[in-house]
Design a protein around this motif. Structure first.
Motif, mmCIF file in Angstrom:
data_model
loop_
_atom_site.group_PDB
_atom_site.id
_atom_site.type_symbol
_atom_site.label_atom_id
_atom_site.label_comp_id
_atom_site.label_asym_id
_atom_site.label_seq_id
_atom_site.Cartn_x
_atom_site.Cartn_y
_atom_site.Cartn_z
ATOM 1 N N TYR A 62 0.845 -1.200 0.000
ATOM 2 C CA TYR A 62 0.000 0.000 0.000
ATOM 3 C C TYR A 62 0.878 1.247 0.000
ATOM 4 O O TYR A 62 1.819 1.358 0.799
ATOM 5 N N ARG A 63 0.579 2.193 -0.864
ATOM 6 C CA ARG A 63 1.442 3.353 -1.045
ATOM 7 C C ARG A 63 1.108 4.530 -0.138
ATOM 8 O O ARG A 63 1.824 5.526 -0.117
ATOM 9 N N HIS A 64 0.017 4.451 0.605
ATOM 10 C CA HIS A 64 -0.383 5.577 1.453
ATOM 11 C C HIS A 64 -0.596 5.100 2.890
ATOM 12 O O HIS A 64 -1.655 5.289 3.472
ATOM 13 N N LYS A 65 0.427 4.519 3.428
ATOM 14 C CA LYS A 65 0.323 3.927 4.761
ATOM 15 C C LYS A 65 0.137 4.998 5.835
ATOM 16 O O LYS A 65 0.749 6.057 5.799
ATOM 17 N N VAL A 66 -0.730 4.686 6.794
ATOM 18 C CA VAL A 66 -0.979 5.577 7.927
ATOM 19 C C VAL A 66 -0.040 5.128 9.043
ATOM 20 O O VAL A 66 -0.334 4.196 9.782
ATOM 21 N N LEU A 67 1.086 5.800 9.143
ATOM 22 C CA LEU A 67 2.182 5.314 9.985
ATOM 23 C C LEU A 67 2.223 5.916 11.378
ATOM 24 O O LEU A 67 3.012 5.480 12.211
ATOM 25 N N GLU A 68 1.395 6.917 11.626
ATOM 26 C CA GLU A 68 1.394 7.536 12.953
ATOM 27 C C GLU A 68 -0.028 7.674 13.467
ATOM 28 O O GLU A 68 -0.927 8.072 12.733
ATOM 29 N N ARG A 69 -0.177 7.336 14.716
ATOM 30 C CA ARG A 69 -1.475 7.545 15.370
ATOM 31 C C ARG A 69 -1.474 8.928 15.995
ATOM 32 O O ARG A 69 -0.558 9.295 16.729
ATOM 33 N N THR A 70 -2.508 9.706 15.705
ATOM 34 C CA THR A 70 -2.615 11.036 16.265
ATOM 35 C C THR A 70 -3.954 11.211 16.933
ATOM 36 O O THR A 70 -4.885 10.421 16.740
#
Length: 223
Positions: free
Chosen positions: A205-213
């Motif tokens: 996947y090219r748009h990974k959600v890498l941080e939880r905010t």
């Protein structure tokens, strides 16, 4: 996804959940079949709420026929499309009694021939009840297969064919459970929780959600 990465993908999911199971509640193969038929366009949680009382009363196709369509509707009225589903459950119960001695056949073609039973439903029953290496492609598996690069396809059947081709032998029976649970709780439709995904480094996947905010999660391009 490369062959070695596919193996590692499932190895990690298996390590975290060695014995994956469907979240539908049932006591025997017939109840499983009914639950899966009812789960079309409905959540497992909603189906379980509706079937708990039903399955205390009904354990066989004959008992379902004794219950009757109207009383069945009363049990499942909280489930979407309950009118047509009730008709299908009664109709398939009649066939099971008349043709199969009240037993659920362990044959996919025979299952698909039952009212209200499509390929996905048949695959679930074959896998959960009979341990068959089948891949029931629901919306979660369709999304996870395409998003990760594990099994890409424009239709559920195309994704199923790719899974049949790509999933290695040690993981074939449990694969569709791991993928459903992964899609349901981590690789979610709106915002995938890549920041806590155990296979994030293997995913295409090219748009990974890498941080939880606290607000909207930040999306970053990934490999």
């Amino acid at each position: 996804m490369k062959k070695a990465d596919v193996f590692e993908f499932f190895r990690r999911l298996a390590e975290l959940n060695p014995s994956p199971e469907t979240e539908l509640e049932f006591g025997n193969t017939y109840q499983l079949l009914v639950a899966v038929v009812l789960s079309a366009q409905a959540t497992d949680i909603g189906v379980n709420k509706a079937t708990r009382a039903l399955f205390r009363e009904v354990k066989t196709p004959a008992q379902m026929l004794d219950l009757g369509e109207e009383k069945l509707k009363a049990h499942i009225k909280t489930i979407g499309l309950f009118n047509s589903k009730a008709k299908n459950v009664i109709a398939l119960s009649e066939i099971l009694v008349e043709r199969y001695g009240g037993e659920v056949p362990d044959d996919r073609d025979a299952l698909v021939a039952l009212p209200g039973v499509g390929r996905k439903t048949a695959n679930v029953v074959m896998n959960c009840a009979f341990g068959a290496e089948t891949f029931a492609v629901d919306t979660h598996i369709f999304r996870v297969g395409n998003r990760t690069g594990l099994a890409r396809g424009k239709t559920p059947r195309a994704v199923e064919k790719q899974l049949e081709k790509n999933v290695p032998a040690p993981f074939r029976v449990g694969a569709h459970h791991w993928l459903i649970l992964h899609g349901r709780y981590i690789c979610k439709a709106r915002t995938p929780e890549c920041w806590r995904c155990p296979v994030v480094d293997l995913c295409g996947y090219r748009h990974k959600v890498l941080e939880r905010t606290s607000g909207k999660a930040k999306s970053k391009a990934g490999a």
